[in-house]
Every structure is written in C-alpha cells, then in structure tokens.
Write a protein that holds these residues in place. Structure first.
Motif, PDB file in Angstrom:
ATOM      1  N   ASP A   1       0.868  -1.171   0.000  1.00 30.86           N
ATOM      2  CA  ASP A   1       0.000   0.000   0.000  1.00 30.86           C
ATOM      3  C   ASP A   1       0.903   1.219   0.000  1.00 30.86           C
ATOM      4  N   VAL A   2       0.509   2.239  -0.742  1.00 26.39           N
ATOM      5  CA  VAL A   2       1.268   3.483  -0.834  1.00 26.39           C
ATOM      6  C   VAL A   2       0.310   4.635  -0.547  1.00 26.39           C
TER       7      VAL A   2
ATOM      8  N   ALA B   1      -3.730  10.477  -1.617  1.00 29.76           N
ATOM      9  CA  ALA B   1      -4.193   9.281  -2.320  1.00 29.76           C
ATOM     10  C   ALA B   1      -3.595   8.053  -1.662  1.00 29.76           C
ATOM     11  N   VAL B   2      -4.293   6.925  -1.789  1.00 26.66           N
ATOM     12  CA  VAL B   2      -3.802   5.638  -1.306  1.00 26.66           C
ATOM     13  C   VAL B   2      -3.954   4.658  -2.462  1.00 26.66           C
ATOM     14  N   ARG B   3      -2.899   3.938  -2.753  1.00 25.38           N
ATOM     15  CA  ARG B   3      -2.891   2.966  -3.847  1.00 25.38           C
ATOM     16  C   ARG B   3      -2.252   1.670  -3.372  1.00 25.38           C
TER      17      ARG B   3
ATOM     18  N   TRP C   1      -6.106   0.504   8.978  1.00 21.61           N
ATOM     19  CA  TRP C   1      -5.787   1.639   9.854  1.00 21.61           C
ATOM     20  C   TRP C   1      -6.755   2.807   9.665  1.00 21.61           C
ATOM     21  N   GLY C   2      -7.605   2.756   8.627  1.00 21.06           N
ATOM     22  CA  GLY C   2      -8.505   3.867   8.322  1.00 21.06           C
ATOM     23  C   GLY C   2      -7.831   4.974   7.540  1.00 21.06           C
ATOM     24  N   LEU C   3      -6.736   4.655   6.878  1.00 26.89           N
ATOM     25  CA  LEU C   3      -5.999   5.656   6.098  1.00 26.89           C
ATOM     26  C   LEU C   3      -6.658   5.810   4.727  1.00 26.89           C
ATOM     27  N   ARG C   4      -7.136   7.016   4.429  1.00 20.54           N
ATOM     28  CA  ARG C   4      -7.802   7.298   3.159  1.00 20.54           C
ATOM     29  C   ARG C   4      -7.612   8.773   2.830  1.00 20.54           C
TER      30      ARG C   4
END
Length: 119
Positions: free
Chosen positions: A62-63, A74-76, A104-107
């Motif tokens: 995940d990046v 952004a998350v990719r 983790w809820g990262l968006r």
C-alpha cells in the motif's frame, strides 16, 4: 512534521492505535526502501518523496501520498514491478504491506501525525 533523519517513530491515524514507523530521510535509505524485504512491520515513511516504484520488490504494498501538512492525498495498492506516477503536491510517501492502510482507516483527506518512538 517528520524528522529529517533516518530512524523510528510511531504513526498516528485518527481513531486508530499507533503504528510502528521507520523513517527513510537519507538518500541511501529512500533508495533502499523496502527492497530485499519479505514484509514490513508497520510502515515506512520516505521523505521527501513524491513517487515510488516496486521493481525488485517481493510483495505488494500500500502506498499513501502525503502533502506538506501530512494530509493523505491518495492511497494505492501496487503489485511488484510497477512504477507509480509522481503526485504533484506530495511531499512524503508511506509504504506498508498491501491491505494494512485500509485497516488503519488511512484514506484521502485524513491527516496523520508522527511521534518519536519511546527510547
């Protein structure tokens, strides 16, 4: 703001537990990144950085691209052998094992913070 040297810290995502964080601030550490590893415990912060690649990587990652205020742009998820396009406003890049950031809820829009790891 992230430290300007290599080391360890904790990543805080609102509403979640702290995540172990490695900081890659030197040219050498950013170039090495996650190459040669089979996994990562927590996350790796590349700073400064606006893009990444997964050539010669052993696992999908995940990046998350962060701006100067540590807000997620952004998350990719990237499979091995891919080249990520640079993000115009990105100043930092977080990398972790594929699927971890969703947990983790990262968006996009979430603002994270960093804290020095306890000694």
């Amino acid at each position: 703001m992230p430290r300007r040297q290599d080391g360890t810290a904790r990543l805080h995502v609102p509403g979640g537990p702290p995540v172990p964080l490695e900081i890659a601030a030197s040219y050498r550490a950013r170039t090495r990144g996650l190459l040669g590893r089979d996994t990562v415990d927590g996350a790796l912060l590349l700073t400064p950085a606006a893009s990444v690649h997964t050539f010669r990587m052993r696992f999908a990652i995940d990046v998350a691209y962060l701006d100067r205020h540590l807000t997620v742009l952004a998350v990719r998820t990237m499979r091995p052998g891919r080249l990520g396009l640079p993000r115009l406003r990105a100043r930092h890049v977080l990398e972790s094992t594929a699927g971890a950031m969703e947990g983790w809820g990262l968006r996009p829009g979430v603002r994270v913070r960093f804290e020095d790891a306890p000694a």
